[in-house]
Design a protein around this motif. Structure first.
Motif, PDB file in Angstrom:
ATOM      1  N   LEU A 271       0.829  -1.211   0.000  1.00  0.00           N
ATOM      2  CA  LEU A 271       0.000   0.000   0.000  1.00  0.00           C
ATOM      3  C   LEU A 271       0.864   1.261   0.000  1.00  0.00           C
ATOM      4  O   LEU A 271       0.559   2.232  -0.700  1.00  0.00           O
ATOM      5  CB  LEU A 271      -0.927  -0.011   1.221  1.00  0.00           C
ATOM      6  N   VAL A 272       1.947   1.248   0.790  1.00  0.00           N
ATOM      7  CA  VAL A 272       2.846   2.416   0.842  1.00  0.00           C
ATOM      8  C   VAL A 272       3.473   2.635  -0.540  1.00  0.00           C
ATOM      9  O   VAL A 272       3.533   3.765  -1.030  1.00  0.00           O
ATOM     10  CB  VAL A 272       3.939   2.214   1.928  1.00  0.00           C
ATOM     11  N   GLU A 273       3.881   1.546  -1.192  1.00  0.00           N
ATOM     12  CA  GLU A 273       4.494   1.677  -2.531  1.00  0.00           C
ATOM     13  C   GLU A 273       3.493   2.217  -3.547  1.00  0.00           C
ATOM     14  O   GLU A 273       3.817   3.085  -4.352  1.00  0.00           O
ATOM     15  CB  GLU A 273       5.031   0.316  -3.001  1.00  0.00           C
ATOM     16  N   GLU A 274       2.263   1.693  -3.479  1.00  0.00           N
ATOM     17  CA  GLU A 274       1.211   2.179  -4.392  1.00  0.00           C
ATOM     18  C   GLU A 274       0.954   3.656  -4.166  1.00  0.00           C
ATOM     19  O   GLU A 274       0.818   4.431  -5.102  1.00  0.00           O
ATOM     20  CB  GLU A 274      -0.099   1.423  -4.122  1.00  0.00           C
ATOM     21  N   ASN A 275       0.916   4.024  -2.883  1.00  0.00           N
ATOM     22  CA  ASN A 275       0.667   5.408  -2.500  1.00  0.00           C
ATOM     23  C   ASN A 275       1.774   6.330  -3.022  1.00  0.00           C
ATOM     24  O   ASN A 275       1.514   7.383  -3.596  1.00  0.00           O
ATOM     25  CB  ASN A 275       0.609   5.458  -0.968  1.00  0.00           C
ATOM     26  N   ARG A 280       3.894  10.263  -6.904  1.00  0.00           N
ATOM     27  CA  ARG A 280       4.876  10.655  -7.942  1.00  0.00           C
ATOM     28  C   ARG A 280       4.165  10.996  -9.252  1.00  0.00           C
ATOM     29  O   ARG A 280       4.494  11.978  -9.902  1.00  0.00           O
ATOM     30  CB  ARG A 280       5.875   9.523  -8.185  1.00  0.00           C
ATOM     31  N   ALA A 281       3.166  10.165  -9.578  1.00  0.00           N
ATOM     32  CA  ALA A 281       2.429  10.394 -10.832  1.00  0.00           C
ATOM     33  C   ALA A 281       1.731  11.751 -10.780  1.00  0.00           C
ATOM     34  O   ALA A 281       1.708  12.478 -11.768  1.00  0.00           O
ATOM     35  CB  ALA A 281       1.412   9.272 -11.046  1.00  0.00           C
ATOM     36  N   LEU A 282       1.183  12.081  -9.597  1.00  0.00           N
ATOM     37  CA  LEU A 282       0.507  13.368  -9.429  1.00  0.00           C
ATOM     38  C   LEU A 282       1.492  14.526  -9.627  1.00  0.00           C
ATOM     39  O   LEU A 282       1.206  15.501 -10.310  1.00  0.00           O
ATOM     40  CB  LEU A 282      -0.071  13.467  -8.018  1.00  0.00           C
ATOM     41  N   GLU A 283       2.677  14.364  -8.993  1.00  0.00           N
ATOM     42  CA  GLU A 283       3.695  15.434  -9.057  1.00  0.00           C
ATOM     43  C   GLU A 283       4.210  15.626 -10.480  1.00  0.00           C
ATOM     44  O   GLU A 283       4.546  16.728 -10.874  1.00  0.00           O
ATOM     45  CB  GLU A 283       4.855  15.087  -8.122  1.00  0.00           C
TER      46      GLU A 283
END
Ligand SMILES: [Zn+2]
Length: 285
Positions: A271-275, A280-283
């Motif tokens: 979950l932490v990795e997905e988050n 990163r994708a958002l940034e």
């Protein structure tokens, strides 16, 4: 207590026989399933997972013919402990995904077809329970399920058990992401029965994989909602792991606590990795 051989050796299919090891526990169910593979009439045999170091168990593994090859589904001691003993006794090479568990032979390749004891054995990488977990498909074997037609046969190790859910072992290189991909890979094989490392025959492997994968995904969603409700950030620290196990595994047999914690940690890592990836994708967008 020694059980009669008739109870411990079971013909599961045309070429595979299960030899149940005397090491039952809450995590190992009735014990580890070792398997003997051979074509009808073959004088030699392949042993899959020698299991625990127990002389009566090893005697049974050696009783079906000359041991030509020893195969390992994954690194856990209840599957590999007797590996060197059996190799010394029979002179057979040992093959596994991880080089450290091979003797006088190369590591297994994904999709590799092994020919031994008169049959073909297809090795399939299925990491997730551990990083080195593999399954063995038996393309020459069919099982007729009453009313259900003919099914192929796959030895699933601990990737899919006869019942209950597989623990993810981060110490052994297991991850949820790999595990979900491996379940999908097994599901895509279609009409197969599974012969698991613990428990009895899995009548419809694809349906079981689909169900387990759905259950895992649901659990991941529930974990996020639970921590969110408490205002606890996603993390893999000990307190968060304990919170998850106390909530989702209430009434758990204490003997299974450590395995549940390891699985909870693996889910939190996922979950932490997905988050982080979503962040990163958002940034970047
Ligand atoms: Zn295992």
């Amino acid at each position: 207590m020694t059980r009669p051989v008739a109870e411990t050796i079971v013909n599961f299919s045309g070429t595979a026989r299960r030899v149940l090891a005397p090491n039952p526990s809450p995590a190992r169910l009735e014990g580890t399933n070792s398997f003997l593979l051979q074509a009808p009439g073959s004088r030699s045999v392949v042993v899959v997972d020698p299991g625990p170091s127990d002389s009566a168990h090893l005697d049974r593994l050696c009783s079906a013919g000359r041991v030509e090859l020893i195969l390992i589904t994954h690194r856990h001691s209840d599957h590999v402990e007797a590996m060197n003993e059996l190799a010394d006794r029979t002179g057979a090479p040992v093959r596994a995904k991880a080089g450290e568990f091979c003797r006088d032979a190369d590591p297994l390749g994904d999709g590799e077809v092994i020919r031994a004891a008169g049959i073909r054995i297809l090795s399939l990488d299925t990491p997730g329970h551990t990083g080195d977990s593999v399954c063995f498909q038996l393309p020459d074997d069919r099982v007729v399920v009453p009313g259900g037609g003919e099914f192929g046969v796959v030895l699933t190790g601990d990737t899919v058990l006869g019942r209950g859910s597989t623990a993810i072992s981060p110490h052994g290189g297991g991850t949820i992401g790999d595990f979900l991909r491996s379940l999908k890979k097994l599901e895509r094989l279609g009409g197969m029965v599974g012969l698991p490392g613990h428990g009895s025959l899995i009548p419809d492997l694809a349906a079981t994989c689909e169900r387990q994968s759905l259950r895992r995904r649901e659990r991941l969603t529930q974990m996020v909602a639970f921590l969110d409700g408490l205002g606890v950030p996603l993390s893999t620290d000990d307190e968060t792991v304990a919170l998850i196990v106390d909530h989702f595994n209430a009434g758990l047999d204490p003997a299974l606590r450590r395995a549940a914690e390891a699985s909870a940690r693996a889910q939190l890592i996922h979950l932490v990795e997905e988050n982080d990836a979503a962040q990163r994708a958002l940034e970047e967008s």
